[in-house]
Scaffold this active site. Structure first.
Site, mmCIF file in Angstrom:
data_model
loop_
_atom_site.group_PDB
_atom_site.id
_atom_site.type_symbol
_atom_site.label_atom_id
_atom_site.label_comp_id
_atom_site.label_asym_id
_atom_site.label_seq_id
_atom_site.Cartn_x
_atom_site.Cartn_y
_atom_site.Cartn_z
ATOM 1 N N HIS A 12 0.126 2.020 1.401
ATOM 2 C CA HIS A 12 -1.244 2.471 1.690
ATOM 3 C C HIS A 12 -2.218 1.291 1.830
ATOM 4 C CE1 HIS A 12 -0.369 6.767 1.024
ATOM 5 N NE2 HIS A 12 0.413 6.355 0.056
ATOM 6 N N ASN B 178 -1.673 13.199 -0.411
ATOM 7 C CA ASN B 178 -1.410 12.889 0.986
ATOM 8 C C ASN B 178 -1.961 14.004 1.868
ATOM 9 O OD1 ASN B 178 0.009 10.414 0.707
ATOM 10 N ND2 ASN B 178 1.915 11.503 0.225
ATOM 11 N N TYR C 48 1.068 3.717 -10.548
ATOM 12 C CA TYR C 48 -0.183 3.459 -9.845
ATOM 13 C C TYR C 48 -1.116 2.578 -10.670
ATOM 14 C CZ TYR C 48 0.524 6.228 -5.655
ATOM 15 O OH TYR C 48 0.965 6.675 -4.445
#
Length: 486
Positions: free
Chosen positions: A53, A126, A336
């Site tokens: 990303h 997403n 993350y």
């Protein structure tokens, strides 16, 4: 703010044009600390791009509750109809690097950071309701296939299709990616999904499983491969131009938020695994429940400080919103936040764009980027428990126990996924394929053939055999499209 140019320490800069040299034609002096500071900062203007990303676009906005869901959750963000919460969004492509073209066919990230009065809630999803893999052990392998080949430094269609053809669970996402929705015209023309199964819990301690949906109010619009190629030939920044330019003109895009809600006990009864990221929940069984809408209405003043530094993580939840046994979600809760600590620094959540809008107090100390010092309100309270009125735990914020039982083992996620199996990997892609009209199917076949063109025959045949198991028309359609390219 003063109009005086200064060093980072605040000293006035006497000249921003001329270095200090030993005579007019002599060498530069090392003592020219203003020059050294300027060059050193330039060397450090770029931080590592996201491994995934990397290319993204975002803006600020406002979420407004329009329907009451307090029977399912005690989360303050949903406390009452009309309540407003500020947020910042970031949309992105998965595979491309920071300089990649916006209009490439790819899955799009769809992330929202809600600055709630009980802390930040990050909805990190997403533009598709499913994903390519269901076990996080395979995520690094999958991402390697989307990046550059270590020898050629080129994208490898062989690697992609080799992986997908050996991973039947990818069929659902592959079908979406190569359908019309695989190349949205702008970020405003796509839906967003939490994708994972999360949980909600209410004031009575009751837990519900939940799927988050964000439906675009601008309508779906897409590029064909040929149209996308024409766009990319003229600009690589089509998404940024559309999103930033639209908001700058006062054209504020909106999305409607829905949830699907499943009673906790139902997870033991569904014929599919409701925690499988490659599956959707049928709307007939768990219909969409409207919650609210969000509007994007303000551009960032500084892209780097506010969009590039925006750090989203599924681990940022608030009381009333929790996790589920979804394997991929469980791994993302760690990975993350860990990626942000590596990329931005230990205390990345002290950056203004990431800082909660509510009071913060904890015992994390020192380390990179800690400009807030000890956040306990008392220098003597740097450990817990203490006798100096330092921050203390809040038992009322404890979520109810998870009613999941089972032996700890490495369960094979592909058992029962064959056609007709308990967790069939072909049934949902078949249902999606049968929803397409003839024109949509023709574009799907063409898009897949273009992506598979030139890969080794054995890999192509293995993938075509998977399409056959979804539907005979699916495999035959892609074969015919490949023959036209030969």
């Amino acid at each position: 703010m003063s109009n005086t140019l200064t060093t980072t320490a605040g000293a006035p800069v006497p000249s921003n044009n001329n270095s200090t040299t030993a005579g007019e034609r002599g060498p530069i002096m090392l003592q020219d600390y203003q020059l050294i500071e300027k060059l050193a900062h330039q060397n450090r203007e770029r931080i590592p791009e996201r491994a995934v990303h990397a290319k993204g676009w975002g803006a600020y906005g406002t979420f407004t509750v329009t329907h009451d869901i307090t029977r399912y959750t005690c989360a303050s963000v949903f406390a009452e109809i009309g309540k407003k919460t500020e947020l910042i969004s970031r949309f992105s492509t998965v595979a491309g690097e920071l300089g990649a073209a916006d209009a490439e066919r790819d899955v799009r990230g769809f992330s929202l950071k809600f600055y709630t009065d009980e802390g930040n809630w990050d909805m990190v999803g997403n533009n598709t309701p499913v994903f390519f893999v269901r076990d996080p052990y395979k995520f690094p392998d999958f991402i390697h296939t989307q990046k550059r080949h270590p020898r050629t430094h080129l994208r490898s269609g062989t690697a992609m299709w080799d992986f997908w053809s050996l991973s039947p669970e990818s069929l659902h996402q592959v079908t979406i990616l190569f359908s019309d929705r695989g190349c949205p015209r702008t970020p405003m023309n796509m839906n967003g999904y939490g994708s994972h199964t999360f949980s909600l819990w209410n004031t009575r301690g009751e837990r519900y499983w939940v799927k988050f949906h964000f439906k675009t109010q601008q309508g779906h619009s897409f590029y064909t491969n040929a149209e996308a190629a024409d766009v990319i030939a003229n600009t690589r920044e089509s998404y940024q131009e559309a999103l930033y330019g639209g908001i700058d003109r006062g054209e504020f895009p909106k999305w409607t938020m829905f949830v699907q809600v499943m009673p906790e006990a139902d997870a033991e009864k569904t014929p599919y695994n409701p925690f499988d990221l490659t599956k959707v929940w049928p709307h007939a069984d768990y219909p969409l429940i409207e919650v609210g809408e969000f509007e994007l209405n303000r551009n960032a003043d500084n892209y780097f400080a506010e969009i590039e530094n925006a750090a989203y993580s599924p681990s940022n939840v608030v009381p009333g919103i929790g996790f589920s046994p979804d394997r991929m979600l469980q791994a993302r809760v760690f990975s993350y936040a860990d990626a942000h600590r590596h990329r931005l620094g230990t205390h990345y959540e002290q950056l203004p764009v990431n800082a909660p809008r509510c009071p913060v107090s904890h015992y994390h100390r020192d380390g990179q980027m800690n400009h807030a010092g000890l956040q306990t309100g008392n220098a003597d309270a740097y450990y817990e428990p203490n006798s100096f009125n330092g921050p203390a735990e809040v038992p009322a914020a404890q979520e109810p126990p998870l009613k999941i039982s089972g032996d700890m083992a490495r369960y094979d996620h592909r058992l029962g996924t064959e056609p007709g199996g308990a967790n069939d990997d072909f049934n949902q892609p078949r249902a999606l394929f049968q929803m397409f009209d003839n024109n949509q199917k023709a574009r799907l076949f063409s898009n897949l053939a273009a992506a598979m063109d030139g890969i080794p025959d054995n890999i192509a045949e293995r993938q075509l055999a998977l399409f056959d198991q979804v539907h005979t028309d699916y495999g035959q359609g892609v074969r015919a499209a490949l023959e036209q390219l030969a």
